[in-house]
Structures are given as C-alpha cells and as structure tokens.
Design a protein around this motif. Structure first.
Motif, PDB file in Angstrom:
ATOM      1  N   THR A  45      -2.472  17.532  -2.659  1.00  0.00           N
ATOM      2  CA  THR A  45      -1.090  17.316  -2.800  1.00  0.00           C
ATOM      3  C   THR A  45      -0.992  15.889  -3.333  1.00  0.00           C
ATOM      4  O   THR A  45      -1.633  14.725  -2.873  1.00  0.00           O
ATOM      5  CB  THR A  45       0.046  17.175  -1.494  1.00  0.00           C
ATOM      6  OG1 THR A  45      -0.040  18.607  -0.978  1.00  0.00           O
ATOM      7  CG2 THR A  45       1.406  16.823  -2.160  1.00  0.00           C
ATOM      8  N   GLY A  46      -0.414  15.640  -4.654  1.00  0.00           N
ATOM      9  CA  GLY A  46      -0.492  14.218  -5.379  1.00  0.00           C
ATOM     10  C   GLY A  46      -1.513  13.997  -5.660  1.00  0.00           C
ATOM     11  O   GLY A  46      -1.661  12.787  -6.499  1.00  0.00           O
ATOM     12  N   MET A  47      -2.806  14.542  -5.844  1.00  0.00           N
ATOM     13  CA  MET A  47      -3.986  14.438  -6.367  1.00  0.00           C
ATOM     14  C   MET A  47      -4.269  15.142  -7.571  1.00  0.00           C
ATOM     15  O   MET A  47      -3.933  16.238  -7.887  1.00  0.00           O
ATOM     16  CB  MET A  47      -5.240  14.682  -5.298  1.00  0.00           C
ATOM     17  CG  MET A  47      -4.792  14.187  -3.886  1.00  0.00           C
ATOM     18  SD  MET A  47      -5.073  12.318  -3.963  1.00  0.00           S
ATOM     19  CE  MET A  47      -4.371  11.911  -2.254  1.00  0.00           C
ATOM     20  N   LEU A  48      -5.470  14.688  -8.576  1.00  0.00           N
ATOM     21  CA  LEU A  48      -5.785  15.123  -9.495  1.00  0.00           C
ATOM     22  C   LEU A  48      -7.235  15.632  -9.263  1.00  0.00           C
ATOM     23  O   LEU A  48      -8.103  15.114  -8.697  1.00  0.00           O
ATOM     24  CB  LEU A  48      -6.250  14.030 -10.721  1.00  0.00           C
ATOM     25  CG  LEU A  48      -4.959  13.455 -11.086  1.00  0.00           C
ATOM     26  CD1 LEU A  48      -5.119  12.131 -11.927  1.00  0.00           C
ATOM     27  CD2 LEU A  48      -3.808  13.860 -11.707  1.00  0.00           C
ATOM     28  N   ILE A 376     -12.063  14.671  -6.631  1.00  0.00           N
ATOM     29  CA  ILE A 376     -10.399  14.733  -6.383  1.00  0.00           C
ATOM     30  C   ILE A 376     -10.189  13.276  -6.315  1.00  0.00           C
ATOM     31  O   ILE A 376     -10.718  12.445  -5.552  1.00  0.00           O
ATOM     32  CB  ILE A 376     -10.097  15.334  -5.021  1.00  0.00           C
ATOM     33  CG1 ILE A 376     -10.630  16.894  -4.956  1.00  0.00           C
ATOM     34  CG2 ILE A 376      -8.582  15.460  -4.591  1.00  0.00           C
ATOM     35  CD1 ILE A 376     -10.570  17.499  -3.539  1.00  0.00           C
ATOM     36  N   ILE A 377      -9.057  13.065  -7.285  1.00  0.00           N
ATOM     37  CA  ILE A 377      -8.904  11.719  -7.469  1.00  0.00           C
ATOM     38  C   ILE A 377      -7.306  11.386  -7.330  1.00  0.00           C
ATOM     39  O   ILE A 377      -6.433  12.189  -7.723  1.00  0.00           O
ATOM     40  CB  ILE A 377      -8.908  11.255  -8.923  1.00  0.00           C
ATOM     41  CG1 ILE A 377     -10.441  11.340  -9.315  1.00  0.00           C
ATOM     42  CG2 ILE A 377      -8.558  10.024  -9.452  1.00  0.00           C
ATOM     43  CD1 ILE A 377     -10.980  11.304 -10.851  1.00  0.00           C
ATOM     44  N   ASP A 378      -7.191  10.314  -6.458  1.00  0.00           N
ATOM     45  CA  ASP A 378      -5.620   9.733  -6.290  1.00  0.00           C
ATOM     46  C   ASP A 378      -5.467   8.441  -7.277  1.00  0.00           C
ATOM     47  O   ASP A 378      -6.045   7.528  -7.057  1.00  0.00           O
ATOM     48  CB  ASP A 378      -5.650   8.927  -4.949  1.00  0.00           C
ATOM     49  CG  ASP A 378      -4.240   8.606  -4.620  1.00  0.00           C
ATOM     50  OD1 ASP A 378      -3.460   8.557  -5.752  1.00  0.00           O
ATOM     51  OD2 ASP A 378      -4.120   8.545  -3.384  1.00  0.00           O
ATOM     52  N   PRO A 379      -4.717   8.783  -8.389  1.00  0.00           N
ATOM     53  CA  PRO A 379      -4.545   7.970  -9.394  1.00  0.00           C
ATOM     54  C   PRO A 379      -3.640   6.671  -8.795  1.00  0.00           C
ATOM     55  O   PRO A 379      -3.851   5.812  -9.785  1.00  0.00           O
ATOM     56  CB  PRO A 379      -3.532   8.607 -10.513  1.00  0.00           C
ATOM     57  CG  PRO A 379      -3.041   9.570  -9.744  1.00  0.00           C
ATOM     58  CD  PRO A 379      -3.972  10.052  -8.545  1.00  0.00           C
ATOM     59  N   GLU A 380      -2.696   6.711  -7.931  1.00  0.00           N
ATOM     60  CA  GLU A 380      -2.221   5.686  -7.415  1.00  0.00           C
ATOM     61  C   GLU A 380      -2.665   4.863  -6.287  1.00  0.00           C
ATOM     62  O   GLU A 380      -2.044   3.805  -5.791  1.00  0.00           O
ATOM     63  CB  GLU A 380      -0.633   6.310  -7.184  1.00  0.00           C
ATOM     64  CG  GLU A 380      -0.159   6.843  -8.307  1.00  0.00           C
ATOM     65  CD  GLU A 380       0.203   6.086  -9.561  1.00  0.00           C
ATOM     66  OE1 GLU A 380       0.302   4.851  -9.344  1.00  0.00           O
ATOM     67  OE2 GLU A 380       0.417   6.814 -10.807  1.00  0.00           O
ATOM     68  N   MET A 381      -3.742   5.419  -5.882  1.00  0.00           N
ATOM     69  CA  MET A 381      -4.285   4.743  -4.603  1.00  0.00           C
ATOM     70  C   MET A 381      -4.488   3.104  -4.737  1.00  0.00           C
ATOM     71  O   MET A 381      -5.225   2.873  -5.934  1.00  0.00           O
ATOM     72  CB  MET A 381      -5.467   5.432  -3.939  1.00  0.00           C
ATOM     73  CG  MET A 381      -6.087   4.634  -2.881  1.00  0.00           C
ATOM     74  SD  MET A 381      -7.689   5.724  -2.232  1.00  0.00           S
ATOM     75  CE  MET A 381      -7.964   4.922  -0.974  1.00  0.00           C
ATOM     76  N   THR A 382      -4.250   2.185  -4.349  1.00  0.00           N
ATOM     77  CA  THR A 382      -4.398   0.832  -4.350  1.00  0.00           C
ATOM     78  C   THR A 382      -5.231   0.286  -3.245  1.00  0.00           C
ATOM     79  O   THR A 382      -5.231   0.660  -1.972  1.00  0.00           O
ATOM     80  CB  THR A 382      -3.196  -0.266  -4.627  1.00  0.00           C
ATOM     81  OG1 THR A 382      -2.395   0.314  -5.772  1.00  0.00           O
ATOM     82  CG2 THR A 382      -3.647  -1.410  -4.737  1.00  0.00           C
ATOM     83  N   TYR A 383      -6.408  -0.570  -3.672  1.00  0.00           N
ATOM     84  CA  TYR A 383      -7.510  -0.798  -2.358  1.00  0.00           C
ATOM     85  C   TYR A 383      -8.311  -1.976  -2.910  1.00  0.00           C
ATOM     86  O   TYR A 383      -8.095  -2.443  -4.234  1.00  0.00           O
ATOM     87  CB  TYR A 383      -8.496   0.325  -2.157  1.00  0.00           C
ATOM     88  CG  TYR A 383      -9.144   0.978  -3.247  1.00  0.00           C
ATOM     89  CD1 TYR A 383     -10.430   0.471  -3.496  1.00  0.00           C
ATOM     90  CD2 TYR A 383      -8.783   1.796  -4.246  1.00  0.00           C
ATOM     91  CE1 TYR A 383     -11.130   0.943  -4.635  1.00  0.00           C
ATOM     92  CE2 TYR A 383      -9.295   2.224  -5.407  1.00  0.00           C
ATOM     93  CZ  TYR A 383     -10.563   1.847  -5.737  1.00  0.00           C
ATOM     94  OH  TYR A 383     -11.243   2.078  -6.882  1.00  0.00           O
ATOM     95  N   VAL A 384      -8.897  -2.485  -2.045  1.00  0.00           N
ATOM     96  CA  VAL A 384      -9.794  -3.655  -2.367  1.00  0.00           C
ATOM     97  C   VAL A 384     -11.292  -3.319  -2.188  1.00  0.00           C
ATOM     98  O   VAL A 384     -11.845  -2.509  -1.128  1.00  0.00           O
ATOM     99  CB  VAL A 384      -9.699  -4.718  -1.315  1.00  0.00           C
ATOM    100  CG1 VAL A 384     -10.729  -6.149  -1.670  1.00  0.00           C
ATOM    101  CG2 VAL A 384      -8.313  -5.555  -1.257  1.00  0.00           C
TER     102      VAL A 384
END
Length: 425
Positions: A45-48, A376-384
């Motif tokens: 859900t919410g992923m590409l 499976i890609i989360d386009p909005e995920m923010t991380y260091v």
C-alpha cells in the motif's frame, strides 16, 4: 510457493495500474485486482511496484581488488538499491579478457544468489589496445558485451574490428569515449571552476571527439555502439545526429552527471572526483533534457568503489570514481519530482530499455510470464543514507550521511525476497 504483492501501484514503461502481483516459483503468473490466497503476502500500500532495476555499468573490483568491493558485497549493495541485474566492467585484476574469468565471476554471483551478473568482457587482450579478445568464447561463457572501460580503444582499426566481430555474435561494444591526448593530466572539467580551484582541467571535447569517431565506425561497420557515461551536451548532439542517420547507437547517463555540476568541487571533495568529470550546469541540464526527450536510453550508475584511504589524499592524487547503486533510486526519483521524467520513463530508463538492449526477454516488465525480479519502492520515504545502510565495502559517496528521499524497501529476485529495508513492510 505462491507469493502475493497486494495493493501496490504497478509501474511499467507503457503505463501504470493499481493491481496485485501473483508469483509462483520464479515467475509472475497473474496480474489481478481480485483477492488471492498465497503463502507469502506483501502489502505494498502506497508503494510503487517496479521491474527489478538493470544496471548496465558497475565495477565490482572482483577479481583483484576485493578490499574495495567484490561480487558478494556488490550483489548485496545492488539489491539494497532495487537492482537485480548487474553488468560489471572488465577492468579487474586480472582483466576479464578470457572465458575462464567470465565463468568465475558468474559462478561467484550464482553462489550468493542475489542478482543476475552478466559480465562485460574486455575489447582488447590485457587492455593493451592492439588485439581483440576471443569474443565467441567469452559470449559462450556468459559475457554480454565488450568494453575496455576505464580506458578508450585508441586505435580506430581495432575498434572497427571489435564492432564487426561483436555484430557477428549479435552483441555490441560499449565505448569509454575519451581522447587521451586531450586529457593533459586533468583531474576535473576544464572551465571557470577549474581555474578558480587551480586544478588541471579536461575539456569536454576529449569525450566528444571519441563519440564522433565511434559513431562513424558504427556507421561503417553496421555494428552497435553503446556510449557509456555521457556527460557532455555536445556528445548528446552527436548521438542524436547519428541516430537520425540510422546508426545503431545507444547511450547511458549516470545519476551523478544529471545531479551534480563541477561547482560541487569548490570544496575540493574527492568524493566528487570521477571520470568523465562533473561538467558545467549547462551540461547537467542537457543530460536532463536527453532523459526527458527519449534521446538517452539508459540510466546506469558507473558504481565505482574506492577505499577511504585512496580518496583521503590531495585532489590530484585521488582516484576517479563514486558509489552509485544505493543512490540510483533517490536521485532518479528526484527527476520525477522535478517533472523531468515520469515514473513510466524511469522504468524505461532503468529496466525496460536495458532489457531490450541486452535481449533479456523475461525482464524489464511486471507482467504475466515474466521473471519475478521486482523492486518495491517507497517514493516518499525519508532517511539518512549512513554507514549502517551502506552495503558496499567502500564509502566514496558524497551522499553518505545525507538525508535522501525514496528507496527500494523490498527487492525480489526470481520470486525470493533478497532485501528488506530496515523497519519497513
């Protein structure tokens, strides 16, 4: 075993759909909007949901410099970036110029079982530039193309022979386009920034001259030439001309050449030192336009690991090269957010077109009957992107310890989960 990826948005080069992916064994068996019972269920859900990325240009340093990276660490780095197929260049030690080395590289990757490793063989024996390799033997062993990347093939006669022979095997040559007589011991792009820094520069013409020669030799031989790591606006103009004239020519651009300019070197950061060098802002914009228009065929990382000690020296003495596999997704998604390309075009550049160029009929698309290589890609995920996330043995990325947006949170190879982003899904 049956695996279900549900509730994701499937992105292919020809469109997108909200649907479920059903996998049995190594193969995608169904794309459906219906509920399906499965042994393993992945909620996207919410992923590409994209085809596994195909990187046509990496350096795994194996054999010979395994302290930088090797086939094992390279494979782990690849899947952490959503990449399921890698083409390592031949500038290993010893050089991959014979079938035995090709077979050994493939066998090591198969033993680890994370990616498909498709080696690129050398064009010339020992990278000496005078005699071409036994292409038939190397193709039989598993080589898919030929390049002396890291060095140009200086002799037009030898390059002509390579194009003729590779054409006979339905293969192609990848050109490291460089006229070394114009390098003049340069360490960065020649221009205002090199003058400010007091560093020796390399003009973009050194790339453009070589592109012009190789496109003309491809015209002569009817062979397929692929131009690696294009960095110059004029190189793209030459490639466009050749393509209009029916020359069999394709090209790739690396993420660093559409993300950074030579002005990033104003801090003398050796992690921004690469070959070809970072060019002007105008060249960066030209790369973006080539990606947008369809002129550029492929995004390839030119993943080039180097040990920290080798980069922690004076700028002139540092080796060329930058990590790229784990930053491919966030840098390419930045183009999507900027409106340069669409998600469909991203898939075309990172998966569909490489599969087409390499004749990989079961890769490059999420569809029934295709190999279940999936990112499976989360386009909005923010991380260091820090040392804990970095899978390479090396650390030579200017993006290390920086905040990035967009990541492959789960990677499947032939239906098996081979990477999970920490604390995701």
């Amino acid at each position: 075993m049956k695996t279900l990826i549900k509730n994701g948005t499937i992105i292919n080069a020809d469109g997108r759909i909200n649907a479920n992916v059903v996998i049995e064994g190594e193969t995608i068996v169904e794309i459906t909007t219906e509920e399906v019972q499965a042994d393993v269920v992945i909620d996207a859900t919410g992923m590409l949901v994209m085809p596994g990325l195909i990187d046509m240009h990496v350096h795994f340093r194996d054999p010979g410099q395994e302290y930088k990276d090797d086939v094992i660490s390279g494979s782990e780095t690849a899947v952490a970036g959503g990449v399921t197929t890698c083409l390592p260049m031949a500038n290993t030690t010893p050089i991959n110029d014979n079938a035995s080395i090709t077979r050994a590289m493939i066998a090591k990757a198969k033993e680890r079982g994370l990616i498909d490793l498709l080696p690129i063989g050398a064009v010339t024996q020992g990278f000496k530039g005078d005699r071409i390799v036994e292409m038939g033997d190397m193709i039989e062993a598993g080589a898919v193309a030929f390049s002396d990347d890291g060095l140009p093939v200086s002799s037009s006669t030898v390059m002509r022979a390579a194009l003729e022979y590779s054409r006979g095997f339905n293969s192609f040559v990848i050109s490291h386009s460089e006229d070394c007589s114009l390098c003049r011991h340069g360490v960065m792009n020649e221009g205002p920034t090199s003058t400010i820094l007091g560093l020796k520069g390399m003009p973009s013409e050194k790339e453009e001259i070589a592109v012009a020669r190789d496109m003309l030799l491809a015209k002569l031989t009817k062979g397929h030439i692929h131009i690696a790591h294009v960095s110059s606006a004029w190189s793209l103009k030459l490639i466009e001309l050749a393509r209009k004239e029916g020359v069999s020519i394709t090209c790739e651009v690396a993420p660093h050449h559409f993300s950074f300019s030579d002005e990033h070197l104003l801090t003398y950061d050796t992690y921004f030192k690469m070959s070809p060098p970072l060019r002007s802002k105008c060249d960066v914009e030209a790369m973006k336009e080539g990606l947008r228009s369809g002129l550029v065929d492929v995004i390839a990382t030119d993943h080039a690991p180097h040990h920290t000690d080798e980069k922690f020296v004076e700028f002139d003495k540092a080796p060329f090269g930058i990590l790229g596999l784990q930053t491919l997704v966030p840098l390419t998604l930045a183009l999507v957010k900027e409106g340069v390309i669409t998600l469909e075009r991203m898939v075309e550049l990172t998966s569909a077109n490489p599969a087409k160029i390499l004749h990989l009929d079961n890769k490059g698309k999420i569809a029934k009957g295709m190999l279940a290589d999936i990112a499976i890609i989360d386009p909005e995920m923010t991380y260091v992107y820090d040392e804990k996330l970095n899978k390479s043995k090396s650390k030579n990325s200017p993006l290390l310890n920086q905040t990035l947006t967009g990541a492959a949170v789960k990677t499947l190879k032939s239906g098996r989960v081979v990477f999970d982003f920490p604390n995701c899904l």
